[in-house]
Design a protein around this motif. Sequence first.
Motif, PDB file in Angstrom:
ATOM      1  N   GLN A 162      16.654  -5.923  -4.104  1.00  0.00           N
ATOM      2  CA  GLN A 162      17.340  -4.668  -4.401  1.00  0.00           C
ATOM      3  C   GLN A 162      16.672  -4.071  -5.639  1.00  0.00           C
ATOM      4  O   GLN A 162      16.496  -4.765  -6.640  1.00  0.00           O
ATOM      5  CB  GLN A 162      18.823  -4.934  -4.628  1.00  0.00           C
ATOM      6  N   LEU A 163      16.265  -2.817  -5.550  1.00  0.00           N
ATOM      7  CA  LEU A 163      15.577  -2.129  -6.632  1.00  0.00           C
ATOM      8  C   LEU A 163      16.242  -0.793  -6.905  1.00  0.00           C
ATOM      9  O   LEU A 163      16.856  -0.207  -6.003  1.00  0.00           O
ATOM     10  CB  LEU A 163      14.117  -1.850  -6.261  1.00  0.00           C
ATOM     11  N   HIS A 164      16.090  -0.294  -8.105  1.00  0.00           N
ATOM     12  CA  HIS A 164      16.508   1.078  -8.397  1.00  0.00           C
ATOM     13  C   HIS A 164      15.328   1.767  -9.063  1.00  0.00           C
ATOM     14  O   HIS A 164      14.938   1.410 -10.160  1.00  0.00           O
ATOM     15  CB  HIS A 164      17.719   1.098  -9.322  1.00  0.00           C
ATOM     16  N   LEU A 165      14.729   2.703  -8.332  1.00  0.00           N
ATOM     17  CA  LEU A 165      13.531   3.406  -8.830  1.00  0.00           C
ATOM     18  C   LEU A 165      13.856   4.847  -9.137  1.00  0.00           C
ATOM     19  O   LEU A 165      14.703   5.441  -8.583  1.00  0.00           O
ATOM     20  CB  LEU A 165      12.413   3.340  -7.807  1.00  0.00           C
ATOM     21  N   PRO A 198       6.067   6.841   6.250  1.00  0.00           N
ATOM     22  CA  PRO A 198       6.095   6.263   4.909  1.00  0.00           C
ATOM     23  C   PRO A 198       7.505   6.294   4.318  1.00  0.00           C
ATOM     24  O   PRO A 198       8.245   7.255   4.511  1.00  0.00           O
ATOM     25  CB  PRO A 198       5.150   7.164   4.117  1.00  0.00           C
ATOM     26  N   ALA A 199       7.872   5.214   3.635  1.00  0.00           N
ATOM     27  CA  ALA A 199       9.220   5.077   3.079  1.00  0.00           C
ATOM     28  C   ALA A 199       9.238   5.561   1.631  1.00  0.00           C
ATOM     29  O   ALA A 199       8.513   5.034   0.793  1.00  0.00           O
ATOM     30  CB  ALA A 199       9.660   3.625   3.157  1.00  0.00           C
ATOM     31  N   THR A 238       6.882  12.277  -4.890  1.00  0.00           N
ATOM     32  CA  THR A 238       7.598  11.050  -4.541  1.00  0.00           C
ATOM     33  C   THR A 238       6.632   9.954  -4.104  1.00  0.00           C
ATOM     34  O   THR A 238       5.862  10.148  -3.162  1.00  0.00           O
ATOM     35  CB  THR A 238       8.600  11.321  -3.397  1.00  0.00           C
ATOM     36  N   PRO A 239       6.681   8.794  -4.760  1.00  0.00           N
ATOM     37  CA  PRO A 239       5.875   7.672  -4.269  1.00  0.00           C
ATOM     38  C   PRO A 239       6.444   7.185  -2.933  1.00  0.00           C
ATOM     39  O   PRO A 239       7.661   7.160  -2.743  1.00  0.00           O
ATOM     40  CB  PRO A 239       6.017   6.611  -5.359  1.00  0.00           C
ATOM     41  N   THR A 278       0.855  -1.173   0.000  1.00  0.00           N
ATOM     42  CA  THR A 278       0.000   0.000   0.000  1.00  0.00           C
ATOM     43  C   THR A 278       0.893   1.225   0.000  1.00  0.00           C
ATOM     44  O   THR A 278       1.859   1.289   0.764  1.00  0.00           O
ATOM     45  CB  THR A 278      -0.902   0.023   1.255  1.00  0.00           C
ATOM     46  N   GLY A 279       0.577   2.152  -0.867  1.00  0.00           N
ATOM     47  CA  GLY A 279       1.381   3.364  -0.931  1.00  0.00           C
ATOM     48  C   GLY A 279       0.567   4.533  -1.420  1.00  0.00           C
ATOM     49  O   GLY A 279      -0.624   4.419  -1.706  1.00  0.00           O
ATOM     50  N   THR A 280       1.251   5.656  -1.518  1.00  0.00           N
ATOM     51  CA  THR A 280       0.631   6.888  -1.991  1.00  0.00           C
ATOM     52  C   THR A 280       1.746   7.754  -2.561  1.00  0.00           C
ATOM     53  O   THR A 280       2.893   7.310  -2.662  1.00  0.00           O
ATOM     54  CB  THR A 280      -0.126   7.586  -0.841  1.00  0.00           C
ATOM     55  N   VAL A 281       1.422   8.973  -2.905  1.00  0.00           N
ATOM     56  CA  VAL A 281       2.412   9.920  -3.414  1.00  0.00           C
ATOM     57  C   VAL A 281       2.423  11.126  -2.489  1.00  0.00           C
ATOM     58  O   VAL A 281       1.371  11.672  -2.163  1.00  0.00           O
ATOM     59  CB  VAL A 281       2.091  10.341  -4.863  1.00  0.00           C
ATOM     60  N   GLN A 282       3.608  11.507  -2.044  1.00  0.00           N
ATOM     61  CA  GLN A 282       3.770  12.713  -1.234  1.00  0.00           C
ATOM     62  C   GLN A 282       4.569  13.705  -2.066  1.00  0.00           C
ATOM     63  O   GLN A 282       5.737  13.448  -2.367  1.00  0.00           O
ATOM     64  CB  GLN A 282       4.487  12.403   0.082  1.00  0.00           C
TER      65      GLN A 282
END
Length: 121
Positions: free
Chosen positions: A118-121, A46-47, A32-33, A25-29
């Motif tokens: 490991q991700l790169h966004l 939130p991360a 930035t997601p 679950t996420g959102t945008v601030q």
Amino acid sequence: DVAPEPDSSTGLVQVSLQGTPHQVTGTVQGSTPVLRQINGATFKQPAPLSGPLLIYRAKASDPSALATLTGLLSKAGAQLLSYHSSSTVAGEQWSIVGLSAPLPNLNELKPCVTEVFQLHL
């Protein structure tokens, strides 16, 4: 699949990482997601989801994952830019670590954690 929560800008997404399904679950601030929850484990703060990220799940009572991670960062010459940990679910916590650069090898960390991505966004 994305399912927004009623009367909210928060979205629920089902993702599969290395063949394992996860509900996030996420959102945008601002622009930035941010991640609010993984599989029912909630992040108090939130991360942010940007740049190189390391996401892992480990036993909440075992600090060896973070100690091992700091050693890997030192060897790679990378910096820990941010750290977010979730609430504990079934004795485990998720951690999201913002890095200055991706780590070349996670083999030393794998024995200390249940899952690691490991991700790169």
